[in-house]
Design a protein around this motif. Structure first.
Motif, PDB file in Angstrom:
ATOM      1  N   MET A 127       0.834  -1.202   0.000  1.00 26.26           N
ATOM      2  CA  MET A 127       0.000   0.000   0.000  1.00 26.26           C
ATOM      3  C   MET A 127       0.870   1.255   0.000  1.00 26.26           C
ATOM      4  SD  MET A 127      -2.992   0.990   2.737  1.00 26.26           S
ATOM      5  CE  MET A 127      -3.624  -0.693   2.625  1.00 26.26           C
ATOM      6  N   VAL A 128       1.925   1.244   0.811  1.00 27.23           N
ATOM      7  CA  VAL A 128       2.831   2.390   0.866  1.00 27.23           C
ATOM      8  C   VAL A 128       3.542   2.580  -0.471  1.00 27.23           C
ATOM      9  CG1 VAL A 128       4.943   3.267   1.935  1.00 27.23           C
ATOM     10  CG2 VAL A 128       3.168   2.225   3.358  1.00 27.23           C
ATOM     11  N   MET A 129       3.898   1.462  -1.123  1.00 27.41           N
ATOM     12  CA  MET A 129       4.616   1.526  -2.398  1.00 27.41           C
ATOM     13  C   MET A 129       3.672   1.710  -3.587  1.00 27.41           C
ATOM     14  SD  MET A 129       7.321  -1.588  -1.787  1.00 27.41           S
ATOM     15  CE  MET A 129       8.065  -1.343  -3.410  1.00 27.41           C
ATOM     16  N   ARG A 130       2.374   1.782  -3.324  1.00 29.15           N
ATOM     17  CA  ARG A 130       1.364   1.872  -4.381  1.00 29.15           C
ATOM     18  C   ARG A 130       1.465   0.691  -5.334  1.00 29.15           C
ATOM     19  NH1 ARG A 130       1.192   8.350  -6.001  1.00 29.15           N
ATOM     20  NH2 ARG A 130       0.616   9.108  -3.913  1.00 29.15           N
ATOM     21  N   GLY A 131       1.675  -0.470  -4.736  1.00 31.67           N
ATOM     22  CA  GLY A 131       1.732  -1.699  -5.511  1.00 31.67           C
ATOM     23  C   GLY A 131       0.465  -2.507  -5.334  1.00 31.67           C
ATOM     24  N   SER A 132       0.409  -3.639  -5.992  1.00 30.09           N
ATOM     25  CA  SER A 132      -0.752  -4.520  -5.917  1.00 30.09           C
ATOM     26  C   SER A 132      -0.723  -5.292  -4.602  1.00 30.09           C
ATOM     27  CB  SER A 132      -0.755  -5.490  -7.099  1.00 30.09           C
ATOM     28  OG  SER A 132      -1.724  -6.494  -6.918  1.00 30.09           O
ATOM     29  N   ILE A 133      -1.749  -5.111  -3.787  1.00 27.86           N
ATOM     30  CA  ILE A 133      -1.821  -5.813  -2.506  1.00 27.86           C
ATOM     31  C   ILE A 133      -2.005  -7.308  -2.733  1.00 27.86           C
ATOM     32  CG2 ILE A 133      -3.160  -6.063  -0.376  1.00 27.86           C
ATOM     33  CD1 ILE A 133      -3.782  -3.096  -0.504  1.00 27.86           C
ATOM     34  N   LEU A 134      -2.819  -7.676  -3.724  1.00 28.00           N
ATOM     35  CA  LEU A 134      -3.020  -9.096  -4.016  1.00 28.00           C
ATOM     36  C   LEU A 134      -1.717  -9.754  -4.454  1.00 28.00           C
ATOM     37  CD1 LEU A 134      -6.447  -9.035  -5.890  1.00 28.00           C
ATOM     38  CD2 LEU A 134      -6.000  -9.809  -3.560  1.00 28.00           C
ATOM     39  N   ALA A 135      -0.926  -9.046  -5.255  1.00 25.23           N
ATOM     40  CA  ALA A 135       0.363  -9.586  -5.672  1.00 25.23           C
ATOM     41  C   ALA A 135       1.292  -9.764  -4.477  1.00 25.23           C
ATOM     42  CB  ALA A 135       1.010  -8.669  -6.706  1.00 25.23           C
ATOM     43  N   ALA A 136       1.237  -8.828  -3.537  1.00 29.93           N
ATOM     44  CA  ALA A 136       2.068  -8.928  -2.335  1.00 29.93           C
ATOM     45  C   ALA A 136       1.683 -10.153  -1.511  1.00 29.93           C
ATOM     46  CB  ALA A 136       1.923  -7.657  -1.496  1.00 29.93           C
ATOM     47  N   LEU A 137       0.389 -10.397  -1.376  1.00 33.20           N
ATOM     48  CA  LEU A 137      -0.067 -11.556  -0.606  1.00 33.20           C
ATOM     49  C   LEU A 137       0.357 -12.860  -1.281  1.00 33.20           C
ATOM     50  CD1 LEU A 137      -3.676 -10.445   0.434  1.00 33.20           C
ATOM     51  CD2 LEU A 137      -1.514 -10.067   1.603  1.00 33.20           C
ATOM     52  N   LEU A 138       0.242 -12.916  -2.604  1.00 32.56           N
ATOM     53  CA  LEU A 138       0.657 -14.120  -3.327  1.00 32.56           C
ATOM     54  C   LEU A 138       2.166 -14.331  -3.230  1.00 32.56           C
ATOM     55  CD1 LEU A 138      -1.555 -13.866  -6.547  1.00 32.56           C
ATOM     56  CD2 LEU A 138      -1.717 -15.609  -4.769  1.00 32.56           C
ATOM     57  N   ALA A 139       2.929 -13.244  -3.249  1.00 36.00           N
ATOM     58  CA  ALA A 139       4.384 -13.364  -3.223  1.00 36.00           C
ATOM     59  C   ALA A 139       4.899 -13.865  -1.879  1.00 36.00           C
ATOM     60  CB  ALA A 139       5.029 -12.020  -3.555  1.00 36.00           C
ATOM     61  N   THR A 140       4.109 -13.737  -0.818  1.00 31.91           N
ATOM     62  CA  THR A 140       4.561 -14.253   0.482  1.00 31.91           C
ATOM     63  C   THR A 140       4.678 -15.767   0.476  1.00 31.91           C
ATOM     64  OG1 THR A 140       2.279 -14.312   1.336  1.00 31.91           O
ATOM     65  CG2 THR A 140       3.567 -12.322   1.769  1.00 31.91           C
ATOM     66  N   PHE A 141       4.113 -16.438  -0.533  1.00 31.82           N
ATOM     67  CA  PHE A 141       4.246 -17.890  -0.617  1.00 31.82           C
ATOM     68  C   PHE A 141       5.666 -18.303  -1.021  1.00 31.82           C
ATOM     69  CE2 PHE A 141      -0.352 -17.503  -0.828  1.00 31.82           C
ATOM     70  CZ  PHE A 141      -0.749 -18.546  -0.002  1.00 31.82           C
ATOM     71  N   LEU A 142       6.530 -17.325  -1.298  1.00 33.81           N
ATOM     72  CA  LEU A 142       7.950 -17.641  -1.445  1.00 33.81           C
ATOM     73  C   LEU A 142       8.500 -18.201  -0.137  1.00 33.81           C
ATOM     74  CD1 LEU A 142       9.225 -14.510  -3.423  1.00 33.81           C
ATOM     75  CD2 LEU A 142       9.118 -16.855  -4.271  1.00 33.81           C
ATOM     76  N   GLY A 143       7.884 -17.767   0.961  1.00 34.47           N
ATOM     77  CA  GLY A 143       8.244 -18.312   2.262  1.00 34.47           C
ATOM     78  C   GLY A 143       7.343 -19.486   2.592  1.00 34.47           C
ATOM     79  N   ASN A 144       7.901 -20.660   2.704  1.00 32.50           N
ATOM     80  CA  ASN A 144       7.140 -21.872   3.003  1.00 32.50           C
ATOM     81  C   ASN A 144       8.031 -22.789   3.833  1.00 32.50           C
ATOM     82  OD1 ASN A 144       8.650 -23.729   1.039  1.00 32.50           O
ATOM     83  ND2 ASN A 144       7.910 -22.112  -0.345  1.00 32.50           N
ATOM     84  N   PRO A 145       7.491 -23.888   4.348  1.00 32.84           N
ATOM     85  CA  PRO A 145       8.305 -24.769   5.204  1.00 32.84           C
ATOM     86  C   PRO A 145       9.591 -25.267   4.565  1.00 32.84           C
ATOM     87  CG  PRO A 145       5.992 -25.322   5.430  1.00 32.84           C
ATOM     88  CD  PRO A 145       6.073 -24.301   4.331  1.00 32.84           C
ATOM     89  N   LEU A 146       9.678 -25.243   3.231  1.00 28.98           N
ATOM     90  CA  LEU A 146      10.895 -25.694   2.569  1.00 28.98           C
ATOM     91  C   LEU A 146      11.954 -24.599   2.473  1.00 28.98           C
ATOM     92  CD1 LEU A 146       9.389 -27.782  -0.386  1.00 28.98           C
ATOM     93  CD2 LEU A 146      10.195 -28.598   1.839  1.00 28.98           C
TER      94      LEU A 146
END
Length: 213
Positions: free
Chosen positions: A73-92
């Motif tokens: 939101m601060v960067m005026r980016g896509s919030i949905l894209a940010a949420l999807l990109a957090t899946f880079l972090g996973n148990p592996l």
């Protein structure tokens, strides 16, 4: 009405957290597919990807969605894209991410990590959780609150991790940004061309149809 038809056991929930149904390759393909279909310009979506990729290096577990969304939101980016990109972090990936962030943080602070990675995270986290639970109980009982393990966890793990997340988080975010922009731009261009071709075909079919009397 909203319950699953096949209720999952605890063992199955834990197992699918480490290995989702269909495997991580299929999960990654799903995230990539959803990312491409997001609304917005390639730069806006890529800024959201940057926010999500940066966030996974931080120690704010359980709040990654919130942190990534606020940063996007601060960067005026896509919030949905940010949420999807957090899946880079996973148990592996969390173990190497934790190791990189902790080592970088201690290097930046001029300190050293006491003990192995397992001792620095799991053992100290467990001890800090025990102190926290004891202090909650102490509110309602004559017990005395203990803060030693919580201070140790903050000094040895949380604070170095938070500081150390800045450099690798920025590097990962920048790489993901510059990889995302051309990919999303090319996909949106092909999608626009397909839609235009489809509309022209529909117009041609409508023009060729015999007029009704």
């Amino acid at each position: 009405m909203f319950k699953r038809r096949d209720s999952r056991s605890i063992l199955r929930i834990v197992t699918e957290a480490f290995w989702p149904r269909g495997g991580w390759v299929r999960a990654a393909q799903y995230v990539k597919h959803r990312m491409r279909r997001l609304p917005g310009t390639p730069e806006q979506i890529a800024r959201g990807v940057f926010a999500g990729a940066f966030t996974v290096f931080t120690p704010f577990f359980g709040l990654h969605f919130v942190v990534a969304g606020l940063l996007a939101m601060v960067m005026r980016g896509s919030i949905l894209a940010a949420l999807l990109a957090t899946f880079l972090g996973n148990p592996l990936t969390y173990v190497p991410i934790a190791w990189i962030s902790l080592q970088t943080g201690h290097w930046m602070l001029g300190t050293s990590m006491r003990g192995s990675l397992d001792d620095s995270i799991f053992s100290k986290f467990g001890a800090a959780a025990g102190d926290l639970w004891h202090n909650v109980i102490a509110i309602f009982t004559p017990e005395t609150a203990h803060w030693d393990e919580l201070h140790r966890f903050y000094d040895d793990v949380f604070f170095p991790w938070m500081i150390g997340a800045i450099i690798p988080g920025l590097i990962c975010g920048v790489i993901c940004y510059y990889l995302s922009v051309p990919v999303i731009h090319a996909y949106q261009k092909r999608r626009t061309a397909r839609l235009r071709k489809k509309m022209e075909k529909l117009r041609a079919q409508a023009g060729a149809a015999p007029a009704k009397r």
